[in-house]
Structures are given as structure tokens and as C-alpha cells.
Design a protein around this motif. Structure first.
Motif, PDB file in Angstrom:
ATOM      1  N   THR A 188       2.858   8.115   0.667  1.00 22.44           N
ATOM      2  CA  THR A 188       2.621   8.699   1.985  1.00 22.44           C
ATOM      3  C   THR A 188       3.729   9.694   2.267  1.00 22.44           C
ATOM      4  O   THR A 188       4.765   9.707   1.603  1.00 22.44           O
ATOM      5  N   SER A 202       7.640   3.890   0.801  1.00 20.92           N
ATOM      6  CA  SER A 202       6.256   3.434   0.921  1.00 20.92           C
ATOM      7  C   SER A 202       5.475   3.542  -0.380  1.00 20.92           C
ATOM      8  O   SER A 202       4.315   3.123  -0.445  1.00 20.92           O
ATOM      9  N   GLU A 256       6.627  -4.735   4.098  1.00 21.25           N
ATOM     10  CA  GLU A 256       7.098  -3.738   5.053  1.00 21.25           C
ATOM     11  C   GLU A 256       6.908  -2.329   4.497  1.00 21.25           C
ATOM     12  O   GLU A 256       6.726  -2.130   3.294  1.00 21.25           O
ATOM     13  N   ASP A 257       6.966  -1.343   5.395  1.00 22.31           N
ATOM     14  CA  ASP A 257       6.878   0.083   5.048  1.00 22.31           C
ATOM     15  C   ASP A 257       5.523   0.472   4.477  1.00 22.31           C
ATOM     16  O   ASP A 257       5.397   1.527   3.856  1.00 22.31           O
ATOM     17  N   GLY A 258       4.515  -0.382   4.652  1.00 17.30           N
ATOM     18  CA  GLY A 258       3.186  -0.056   4.159  1.00 17.30           C
ATOM     19  C   GLY A 258       2.972  -0.368   2.693  1.00 17.30           C
ATOM     20  O   GLY A 258       1.900  -0.069   2.149  1.00 17.30           O
ATOM     21  N   ARG A 259       3.946  -0.975   2.046  1.00 13.05           N
ATOM     22  CA  ARG A 259       3.774  -1.314   0.637  1.00 13.05           C
ATOM     23  C   ARG A 259       2.894  -2.560   0.485  1.00 13.05           C
ATOM     24  O   ARG A 259       2.697  -3.324   1.432  1.00 13.05           O
ATOM     25  N   HIS A 309      -3.165  -1.132   6.388  1.00 13.99           N
ATOM     26  CA  HIS A 309      -1.754  -1.513   6.356  1.00 13.99           C
ATOM     27  C   HIS A 309      -0.875  -0.303   6.037  1.00 13.99           C
ATOM     28  O   HIS A 309       0.167  -0.098   6.681  1.00 13.99           O
ATOM     29  N   GLN A 310      -1.293   0.501   5.081  1.00 12.37           N
ATOM     30  CA  GLN A 310      -0.525   1.696   4.757  1.00 12.37           C
ATOM     31  C   GLN A 310      -0.496   2.671   5.931  1.00 12.37           C
ATOM     32  O   GLN A 310       0.535   3.284   6.230  1.00 12.37           O
ATOM     33  N   ARG A 312      -0.834   2.071   9.167  1.00 14.06           N
ATOM     34  CA  ARG A 312      -0.015   1.620  10.295  1.00 14.06           C
ATOM     35  C   ARG A 312       1.452   2.008  10.080  1.00 14.06           C
ATOM     36  O   ARG A 312       2.139   2.446  11.009  1.00 14.06           O
ATOM     37  N   ALA A 313       1.923   1.856   8.863  1.00 15.10           N
ATOM     38  CA  ALA A 313       3.309   2.214   8.564  1.00 15.10           C
ATOM     39  C   ALA A 313       3.514   3.725   8.647  1.00 15.10           C
ATOM     40  O   ALA A 313       4.553   4.192   9.135  1.00 15.10           O
ATOM     41  N   ALA A 316       3.857   4.881  12.233  1.00  9.76           N
ATOM     42  CA  ALA A 316       5.157   4.571  12.819  1.00  9.76           C
ATOM     43  C   ALA A 316       6.253   5.505  12.323  1.00  9.76           C
ATOM     44  O   ALA A 316       7.282   5.667  12.984  1.00  9.76           O
ATOM     45  N   ARG A 317       6.005   6.140  11.176  1.00 10.05           N
ATOM     46  CA  ARG A 317       7.049   6.956  10.556  1.00 10.05           C
ATOM     47  C   ARG A 317       6.962   8.433  10.953  1.00 10.05           C
ATOM     48  O   ARG A 317       7.960   9.159  10.896  1.00 10.05           O
TER      49      ARG A 317
END
Length: 605
Positions: A188, A202, A256-259, A309-310, A312-313, A316-317
Motif C-alpha cells: 500500500t 504494510s 497491525e498495519d494491515g499485514r 483489513h488492509q 482500514r490500515a 488510517a495512514r
């Protein structure tokens, strides 16, 4: 500045067959599939075509000899005119070292590691290294490129740049997800003013690729991996995912971080390594609709959860409001609509080149924007890009092809209004029409220049086309085309106002279920293509006339080919497909073609 994008390798299929067992149903377990070429002239995309359309080998990995030559001929250029050659792969020595480190640390038997290292070594030295690619180019074209003018673009950056350019070069966040690139399977990041930034934390390694996992499920279900994933997507509509979903309960772990990771990482040298796990979850593979649909529904839900999930991270970034989704996973259009609707992004684009067909475009754009002489281009806005970028054939060529099929076909030449009027009237009946006009579209989907059209009013028209024309599985759905202003009346479009490339799926409004049953999937949805007078004027006129005659606001559209073959390119390709199937009529440019009536002579008494 003239930039040639080029994807494909002369010996990759040979090396993969010898060292990785990529034959038979594994034949697409390769790098370089969807080979092709593109040409960017002063920032304008003037030509692009997949090699399969010209060499007639579906998903070919071969060096794109025909595509490169056609692009240059189309623009009236020679090899010596090229300023940069862009390759959408960057297998540098550092990348190779990283790949070897991953193999040596993997939980594998020493002998298996040695075999895999040997195969990867041969792949690197003979196929994908910088030197090997330069030598391949010189051998196949007769032109030896200056190494200083060849730009090796990391694969996922080529994907991201494809989406960026085709969406109008607006600042965007991006999610790229596919089988694998050099090392990763998903990244990403952001593109601002033409400069790309990857959010390294990520990135997802290839051993945890959701794309390769979906391919493994495709293989388990008896289909061809890296080719038939869309069949799994279509099958998922016939069942609900099991609760709990074993993929999400036991295999996929979100971090975390979309991983995300898998509890059992994928094995590079063993594509069937997860089959025992699938059998544990669902039992031995069965060739039944119920079994396949149950597994497909579970796989589809898993894909949706992982990509959400990816996203959403990523949300936020970044503070950007436009999203690009590229890579082979982005072709899962059933996932794209809820992915966008559940996000905070103002809009989401999935390009017509989202799969590896488009990376020749993105690589060329990346090389162009990265050159010192084009710094000002980062702030420019390119003209809208059409997907109709490939070869076109004039009336003389069409008529020559028709004459060569003399005795087997009959034809009438019509003017523009007559084509629209006569074909609209034919489509009021239960007929199948091959529709061939202009430049061939780029990408895996027929978008109205090499299409098969029919009336979706008939519920069994899907069966007619699947069995008598396409020669493919009966569960496969078809897409409707609809005029862009009419789309919200027929489909629940949500926040989307257009879907020009069949990359989004929408529910059919209840009042239209009985109007377009032939283009409505079993789950009540359709993979929609919206069209406009600007993009496809003749097709838009045809649909408008058809709707006036029938009160049906859509036409059924599928690609002009049969299962296992590329979409037709030349008039001869179209005529061969027409005569080899039960297509009723063929519109070949301005010519309405029918099959010649075979008359038997009566014997004299």
C-alpha cells in the motif's frame, strides 16, 4: 519523449516447466504472463496490446515480439527513436539475494531447498536478471538497447502507476495485491505529484499471498490457477460461506498495519502444498456444484475480510481521499463494491489494466515521470485514456477477409444508421450477435469493441451462450451494458456513478429482476459496464435504439471468443469464431454477416 513498455520472457515457460512443474493445469504458474507492450509518446498513451491477441496463445508469457513491433508501426517509429524502455520487473542482485535468504530460512528439507535454489538460480541468470532481459530483447528484436536507457520498474510500482495514469494522475492512495511480484505479494502507499511512496510496514511477503492462496483454492476445485479465479468468484454466489469460516478460523491471521500471514506459509516449489489442509476443512475435492460453491463462498469471504483489513490500515495512514486498487486481486469485482462502500474514500478506481495486462502501461508511466526531463509532467493532467488501444482494421482488410471466406458467409454493407437499426431489431429476438468494431480493447474484459451481444430479457440466454457459443460451464454469469445515466435506475449503485470497465458488481433493483434475468446472477447481482456516447458512440446508439424497441435498458455483453482462446483481434479471427460456434449474426465493422445457406441440389427423377 518516447517510452516503450515491455513485458514477457522468451524462456520463462521452459524454465518453469523444467524446475517448477508448470505444465498442464499449472501452465500459468509463471512470471511474465499476460505479456504485451505499450507506447507512451510525450506522456500520451498511443498504443498498447497484449501479445496473446496477436500470437493467439492465451495468457502467453513469451517475449512480446508482435506487440512491440505493432506499437512502433502504429506510431510510425523505429527502435532507434525510443528514448526509454520500461520493464515492469526489477530482479536486481539485491532482490535475488533476498529471495535466496527466504528459501534458506524456510522450514524445508535441505534437498528441497537445494532443488529450489537451483531452479531460482537458473530463472535469475537465464530469464529475469537485467542482463538476461537485455539479451532477450536484443535476440528477439535485432535491436540492442543501451542499458542506460532501460528502466527496470518494481512490479507493484508498475501496477500502482497504471491505476494512477488511467485515473487521470490525481493524488491517490493505493492498494496493490496480486500473486507475487519480485518479493512481495501486496503493498500500500500514496502517489502525490507523480511521486510514489510505499508504506513498507504494510507489505505482505509472497509466502503469505492472498492471490496465490486464492489460486491454490482454484486448483483444489479442479480449475486452472492464475486463470480461472473468476470461476470461483462466480460460484460463490450459489452458497453462503460456512460459519465459522475455516480459512478465517485456522489459516489467516490479521496483524497491525494491515499485514496478514498464514499459519501455513505457501511453498514456492509445491503449489499443491495446501491441498491436505483444504481437504481437512472441506473433504476431498468433489466435482459438484454444492461442494465447489461452499468452498468458493468461504474463499470469497476470506478475500473480503483480508482486503478490508488492509484498507482500514491504509485509511488510517493517508489523508488522501481517492483510492486506486490494482493487481490481479482487484479483478475480483465481487469484492470491490463492498470494499469501496465500507471505506471513507470519496471514490475508488479499478482500471481496465488492473491485472498484469496493464503493467506495460504503468512501467512506461513510471519511467516517463521519473526522467529528469519530464519533471513538469508530474503536475499535468493527461487527456482521458480509452481502453481501445490495440489494432484496428480498415474496410479493405475486412472485405478481403470476407472474400477469403467466400461460400461460407454472406454479407451486406450498411451505413452507420442501418447498422444500429437492423442490429437493434435483430436483438429483440433470442439471437446471439458478434460485435466487432474499431481498435481492440486492452485488458482481460471485452468492453464493446470485441463483444458478443444478446437480449437479457430471455432467462435462458445464458445457457444458450455458455453451451452453444462459449463452450464453458453453465454456472458462469454474463455482464450487462447500460447507459451511464440509466445505471442507477436499474442497479443499486451506492456511491458509484459509473463502472466503465466491469470492475464492480451491483445488486439488480428488484423491479428489474424479471426485465434482465439473462444478465442477473443467481445472487441477484450483475457485473456492470456503463457506457457513454463519448467512449462507445455506436454501441451507445445501439443500446438506445434497442431500449426504445423493447423497454429493456441493458444488453448482455461477453467477450468475443470461446473458452481457452484469446479475444478475437483480426477480422479473420472473428470469422473463424463466428463459423465455429452458433453465433447467429456477425457485425464486422459496417458489414452484417450471416452464415451461408448450404443448398443441396435435387437429383433429377
Amino acid at each position: 519523449m518516447i517510452v516503450l513498455g515491455c513485458n514477457g520472457f522468451s524462456r520463462v515457460s521452459e524454465v518453469f516447466a523444467e524446475h517448477f512443474g508448470s505444465v498442464g493445469t499449472e501452465k500459468h504458474y509463471l512470471l511474465g504472463h499476460d505479456a504485451g507492450a505499450s507506447l507512451l509518446v510525450d506522456g500520451k498513451l498511443v498504443a498498447a496490446v497484449e501479445e496473446e491477441r496477436l500470437n493467439r496463445e492465451k495468457k502467453t508469457t513469451d517475449f512480446p515480439f508482435h506487440s512491440v513491433n505493432w506499437c512502433l508501426e502504429e506510431a510510425g517509429l523505429r527502435f532507434s527513436d525510443i528514448d526509454l524502455i520500461a520493464i515492469p520487473w526489477n530482479f536486481s542482485p539485491e532482490v535475488f539475494d533476498e529471495m535466496l535468504a527466504g528459501i534458506t530460512s524456510a522450514p524445508m528439507a535441505p534437498a528441497a531447498k537445494l532443488d529450489l535454489i537451483g531452479g531460482m538460480g537458473k530463472l535469475f541468470t537465464e530469464v529475469v536478471s537485467h542482463d538476461a532481459i537485455l539479451a532477450d530483447f536484443a535476440e528477439r528484436t535485432g535491436f540492442t538497447p543501451d542499458p542506460a536507457k532501460v528502466v527496470f520498474v518494481p512490479h507493484h510500482l508498475a501496477h500502482a502507476m497504471t491505476g494512477y495514469y488511467l485515473a487521470g494522475m490525481k493524488d491517490s492512495a493505493f492498494l496493490v495485491s496480486d500473486g507475487r511480484a519480485e518479493v512481495f505479494s501486496s503493498v500500500t502507499g500514496e502517489i502525490r505529484d507523480g511521486r510514489i511512496r510505499v508504506f513498507d510496514e504494510s507489505a505482505v511477503g509472497a509466502q503469505h499471498s492472498i492471490g496465490l492462496l486464492f489460486a491454490a483454492i482454484t486448483r483444489y476445485l479442479g480449475f486452472v490457477p492464475n486463470n480461472d479465479e473468476y470461476k470461483v468468484m462466480g460460484l460463490s454466489g450459489f452458497a453462503r460461506p460456512p460459519a465459522p469460516n475455516p480459512f478465517l478460523e485456522h489459516l489467516v491471521d490479521l496483524h497491525e498495519d494491515g499485514r496478514y500471514t498464514f499459519s501455513r506459509p505457501l511453498e514456492t516449489g509445491n503449489p499443491r502444498g495446501l491441498d491436505p489442509l483444504f481437504e481437512e476443512y472441506f473433504g476431498p475435492a468433489q466435482d459438484t456444484l454444492a461442494h465447489r460453491a461452499r468452498v468458493a463462498a468461504a474463499a470469497q469471504e476470506m478475500l473480503t475480510v483480508v482486503t478490508n483489513h488492509q484498507l482500514r490500515a491504509l485509511e488510517a495512514r493517508t489523508d488522501l481521499n481517492h483510492l486506486l486498487f490494482e493487481g490481479g486481486v482487484a479483478l475480483n469485482c465481487l469484492n470491490n463494491t463492498p470494499l469501496f462502500e465500507g471505506s471513507r474514500f470519496d471514490d475508488m478506481d479499478v482500471s481496465f489494466g488492473a491485472s498484469d495486462t496493464g503493467i506495460v502501461i504503468g512501467a512506461a508511466v513510471h519511467a516517463w515521470l521519473g526522467h529528469p526531463d519530464t519533471a513538469g509532467a508530474r503536475r499535468s493532467t493527461p487527456a482521458p485514456v480509452t481502453p481501445y488501444l490495440g489494432p484496428e482494421y480498415d474496410d479493405a482488410t475486412i472485405e478481403q477477409a470476407l472474400r477469403e471466406f467466400g461460400g461460407r458467409v454472406e454479407w451486406t454493407r450498411l451505413n452507420e444508421d442501418e447498422v444500429v437499426d437492423q442490429v437493434a431489431k435483430l436483438l429483440t429476438e433470442k439471437v446471439v450477435i458478434g460485435w466487432y468494431e474499431g481498435r481492440i480493447e486492452h485488458g482481460p474484459r471485452a468492453l464493446g469493441h470485441r463483444s458478443i451481444l444478446a437480449n437479457p430479457r430471455f432467462p435462458d440466454i445464458k445457457d444458450v451462450i455458455n453451451t452453444r457459443v462459449k463452450h464453458r460451464e453453465p454456472f458462469r454469469p454474463f455482464a450487462p451494458i447500460v447507459l451511464e445515466p440509466d445505471a442507477p435506475k436499474v442497479f443499486e449503485m451506492g456511491r458509484k456513478i459509473r463502472s466503465p470497465y466491469m470492475t464492480f458488481v451491483f445488486p439488480v433493483r428488484p423491479e428489474f429482476h424479471d426485465v434482465i434475468p439473462g444478465a442477473t446472477h443467481v445472487d441477484g447481482t450483475s457485473r456492470v459496464q456503463t457506457i457513454t456516447d463519448r467512449d462507445t458512440p455506436r454501441l451507445a446508439a445501439l443500446l438506445r435504439r434497442f431500449t426504445a424497441l423493447t423497454d429493456v435498458p441493458c444488453l448482455l455483453n461477453t467477450s468475443f471468443n470461446v473458452a481457452g482462446e484469446p479475444i478475437v483481434c483480426t477480422p479473420t479471427d472473428a470469422l473463424n469464431c463466428f463459423l465455429g460456434t452458433e453465433i447467429d449474426y456477425l457485425v464486422l465493422g459496417d458489414h452484417l454477416v450471416t452464415k451461408a445457406v448450404v443448398r443441396t441440389q435435387e437429383r433429377p427423377v
